[in-house]
Design an enzyme around this catalytic site. Structure first.
Site, short mmCIF file in Angstrom:
data_model
loop_
_atom_site.label_atom_id
_atom_site.label_comp_id
_atom_site.label_asym_id
_atom_site.label_seq_id
_atom_site.Cartn_x
_atom_site.Cartn_y
_atom_site.Cartn_z
N GLU A 270 0.85 -1.19 0.00
CA GLU A 270 0.00 0.00 0.00
C GLU A 270 0.89 1.23 0.00
O GLU A 270 1.90 1.28 0.70
CB GLU A 270 -0.88 0.03 1.27
CG GLU A 270 -1.74 1.29 1.35
CD GLU A 270 -2.45 1.46 2.69
OE1 GLU A 270 -3.50 0.83 2.88
OE2 GLU A 270 -1.93 2.22 3.54
N THR B 83 -4.23 4.67 -1.17
CA THR B 83 -5.28 5.08 -0.23
C THR B 83 -6.05 6.29 -0.76
O THR B 83 -5.61 6.98 -1.69
CB THR B 83 -4.70 5.41 1.16
OG1 THR B 83 -3.80 6.51 1.01
CG2 THR B 83 -3.98 4.23 1.77
N ALA C 107 -6.98 9.05 3.34
CA ALA C 107 -6.92 8.38 4.64
C ALA C 107 -6.57 9.38 5.73
O ALA C 107 -5.73 10.25 5.53
CB ALA C 107 -5.90 7.26 4.60
N HIS D 124 -8.35 2.80 -3.54
CA HIS D 124 -9.30 2.85 -2.43
C HIS D 124 -10.38 3.89 -2.73
O HIS D 124 -10.15 4.85 -3.49
CB HIS D 124 -8.61 3.24 -1.13
CG HIS D 124 -7.60 2.24 -0.64
ND1 HIS D 124 -7.16 2.19 0.66
CD2 HIS D 124 -6.93 1.24 -1.28
CE1 HIS D 124 -6.28 1.22 0.81
NE2 HIS D 124 -6.11 0.63 -0.36
N ARG E 50 -16.17 2.45 3.90
CA ARG E 50 -17.09 3.49 4.40
C ARG E 50 -16.33 4.77 4.68
O ARG E 50 -16.80 5.86 4.41
CB ARG E 50 -17.78 2.98 5.68
CG ARG E 50 -18.83 3.94 6.20
CD ARG E 50 -19.14 3.71 7.67
NE ARG E 50 -18.02 4.09 8.52
CZ ARG E 50 -18.02 4.00 9.84
NH1 ARG E 50 -19.08 3.52 10.47
NH2 ARG E 50 -16.96 4.37 10.55
N ASP F 183 -14.03 6.99 7.83
CA ASP F 183 -14.30 7.36 9.22
C ASP F 183 -15.27 8.53 9.28
O ASP F 183 -15.25 9.41 8.41
CB ASP F 183 -12.99 7.73 9.93
CG ASP F 183 -12.14 6.50 10.17
OD1 ASP F 183 -12.71 5.43 10.48
OD2 ASP F 183 -10.90 6.60 10.03
N GLN G 185 -7.24 -5.01 8.53
CA GLN G 185 -6.59 -3.94 9.28
C GLN G 185 -5.28 -4.49 9.82
O GLN G 185 -5.13 -5.72 9.98
CB GLN G 185 -7.53 -3.53 10.44
CG GLN G 185 -7.04 -2.40 11.31
CD GLN G 185 -6.76 -1.15 10.51
OE1 GLN G 185 -5.69 -1.05 9.90
NE2 GLN G 185 -7.69 -0.20 10.51
P1 FAD Z 1 -17.99 -0.83 7.20
O1 FAD Z 1 -17.73 -2.18 6.65
O2 FAD Z 1 -19.17 -0.08 6.64
O3 FAD Z 1 -18.13 -0.96 8.78
C1 FAD Z 1 -18.09 0.20 9.61
C2 FAD Z 1 -18.74 -0.07 10.95
O4 FAD Z 1 -20.15 -0.21 10.76
C3 FAD Z 1 -18.28 -1.34 11.65
O5 FAD Z 1 -18.26 -1.09 13.04
C4 FAD Z 1 -19.35 -2.37 11.29
O6 FAD Z 1 -19.47 -3.37 12.29
C5 FAD Z 1 -20.60 -1.48 11.23
N1 FAD Z 1 -21.58 -1.97 10.25
C6 FAD Z 1 -21.33 -2.42 9.00
N2 FAD Z 1 -22.48 -2.78 8.40
C7 FAD Z 1 -23.48 -2.52 9.28
C8 FAD Z 1 -24.89 -2.66 9.24
N3 FAD Z 1 -25.51 -3.16 8.14
N4 FAD Z 1 -25.62 -2.31 10.34
C9 FAD Z 1 -24.99 -1.80 11.45
N5 FAD Z 1 -23.66 -1.65 11.53
C10 FAD Z 1 -22.90 -2.00 10.46
N6 FAD Z 1 -9.85 5.00 5.41
C11 FAD Z 1 -9.72 6.04 4.56
O7 FAD Z 1 -10.22 7.14 4.83
N7 FAD Z 1 -9.04 5.90 3.37
C12 FAD Z 1 -8.47 4.73 3.00
O8 FAD Z 1 -7.86 4.64 1.94
C13 FAD Z 1 -8.57 3.61 3.88
N8 FAD Z 1 -8.04 2.41 3.57
C14 FAD Z 1 -8.22 1.33 4.40
C15 FAD Z 1 -7.72 0.07 4.02
C16 FAD Z 1 -7.90 -1.04 4.85
C17 FAD Z 1 -7.35 -2.39 4.43
C18 FAD Z 1 -8.59 -0.89 6.09
C19 FAD Z 1 -8.76 -2.08 7.01
C20 FAD Z 1 -9.09 0.35 6.47
C21 FAD Z 1 -8.93 1.48 5.63
N9 FAD Z 1 -9.45 2.73 5.97
C22 FAD Z 1 -9.30 3.79 5.11
C23 FAD Z 1 -10.14 2.92 7.25
C24 FAD Z 1 -11.66 2.70 7.13
O9 FAD Z 1 -12.22 3.72 6.32
C25 FAD Z 1 -12.25 2.75 8.54
O10 FAD Z 1 -11.82 1.65 9.29
C26 FAD Z 1 -13.76 2.93 8.63
O11 FAD Z 1 -14.07 3.31 9.99
C27 FAD Z 1 -14.58 1.67 8.34
O12 FAD Z 1 -14.59 1.37 7.02
P2 FAD Z 1 -15.24 -0.03 6.50
O13 FAD Z 1 -15.26 0.04 5.04
O14 FAD Z 1 -14.58 -1.17 7.16
O15 FAD Z 1 -16.74 0.15 7.08
#
Ligand code: FAD
Length: 287
Positions: A16, A47, A50, A77, A107, A109, A172
């Site tokens: 990455e 990214t 991020a 991303h 999603r 943050d 993560q």
């Molecule tokens: P989701 O999968 O939507 O989950 C988010 C939260 O909502 C979780 O707590 C989950 O349990 C809950 N949830 C999901 N679905 C539901 C539902 N149907 N009902 C109720 N609750 C639900 N951030 C950036 O800004 N830019 C990046 O480029 C970036 N790259 C990343 C790459 C990796 C490999 C990882 C692991 C993270 C990255 N992040 C990045 C961080 C990421 O954006 C955050 O961790 C964010 O808070 C969650 O994103 P997600 O896509 O996992 O969310």
């Protein structure tokens, strides 16, 4: 090339990078990607804004240079909080005109001014991206996502996301491989069957380790703390301890048959090379 096709053939190795901010130019970012590519990664991910750095504009540009200039597969991303369908459509058009076939659907943050418009969770974004014919990855959290206190519920949400069309997952960062092996078993029991690529971040200082783990809720095992205590105050010794720890971590993952290893390179080719060398040493990668 689609990452799903790569993962169908072999255990992967990837990096990455983050797009430039401040004084770093797109050309310098391309140099970082070029240097990382000396180790023949299967793909390089880029990214998207991020940490609220506001550099999402450059993601597609860097991805284009990875695909077209460097000649390696790019994974762009995309976060969806604060984005409308038309924003996503515009981004997808940019990816497609850059020859990028892979996107990591996130999603993002929560932050002031970044409320959900058309997409609340990554699982809302995934099917929308799939309609464009892209190969779509998703994030997963071996220790649970920082906002979700119940691991089973987090896994239930992950299953919804995978069933919405995810082709592969990237974890993560984690520092205790046992957390990952337990997570892999739980996914297996839940019939979450897509490949899970392990995201590993070599730490290079105590401060960096604290910042990273605080941001994402990952835990620091006692043996990491002991290594850092042994390294003392010298920044060079701390960095060496972190690199050594990550090398041991990825060799153990390689020996335990993981689907792929993804290195959070922090735009540092020498760290990428150290990880590559450890994986050549254990036979995971060809010499
Ligand atoms: P989701 O999968 O939507 O989950 C988010 C939260 O909502 C979780 O707590 C989950 O349990 C809950 N949830 C999901 N679905 C539901 C539902 N149907 N009902 C109720 N609750 C639900 N951030 C950036 O800004 N830019 C990046 O480029 C970036 N790259 C990343 C790459 C990796 C490999 C990882 C692991 C993270 C990255 N992040 C990045 C961080 C990421 O954006 C955050 O961790 C964010 O808070 C969650 O994103 P997600 O896509 O996992 O969310």
């Amino acid at each position: 090339m689609k990452i799903s096709d790569i993962l169908a053939q072999r255990q992967s190795f990837s990096y990455e990078i983050f797009p430039p901010k401040g004084d770093m130019s797109v050309e310098q970012a391309e140099q970082v990607a070029t240097a990382l590519c000396e180790n023949h990664p299967d793909w390089i991910s880029v990214t998207f804004s991020a940490g609220g750095s506001g550099n999402s504009e450059r993601t597609a540009d860097i991805g284009r240079r990875i695909e077209r200039g460097v000649g390696t597969t790019a994974l762009a991303h995309l976060t969806c909080l604060g984005s409308s369908r038309s924003d996503v459509d515009a981004y997808v058009r940019r990816l497609q005109s850059a020859g990028i076939e892979n996107v990591l659907a996130l999603r993002g943050d929560h932050a002031p001014g970044r409320e959900a418009i058309d997409f609340t969770y990554a699982s809302d974004l995934v099917p929308y991206l799939k309609e464009s014919g892209l190969c779509v990855g998703g994030a997963c959290y071996p220790e649970g996502h920082v906002e979700c206190e119940d691991l089973d519920q987090d896994l239930e949400h992950l299953k919804i996301k995978v069933e919405s069309g995810v082709d592969f997952l990237v974890t993560q960062l984690f520092f205790d491989n046992e957390d990952f092996y337990r997570f892999r078993e739980r996914c297996d029991r839940k019939r979450i069957k897509v490949p899970i690529v392990c995201g590993i971040m070599p730490f290079t200082s105590i401060r960096q380790l604290q910042r990273m783990t605080f941001n994402c809720g990952a835990s620091i095992p006692a043996r990491v703390v002991k290594r850092l205590v042994a390294a003392g105050d010298d920044p060079i010794d701390q960095a060496a301890a972190g690199i050594r720890y990550a090398q041991e971590q990825i060799v153990d993952l390689a020996n335990n048959g993981v689907d792929g290893i993804h290195i959070y390179s922090m735009n540092r080719p020498e760290i990428g090379a150290a990880m590559h060398d450890a994986l050549v040493g254990c036979g995971y990668l060809p010499a």
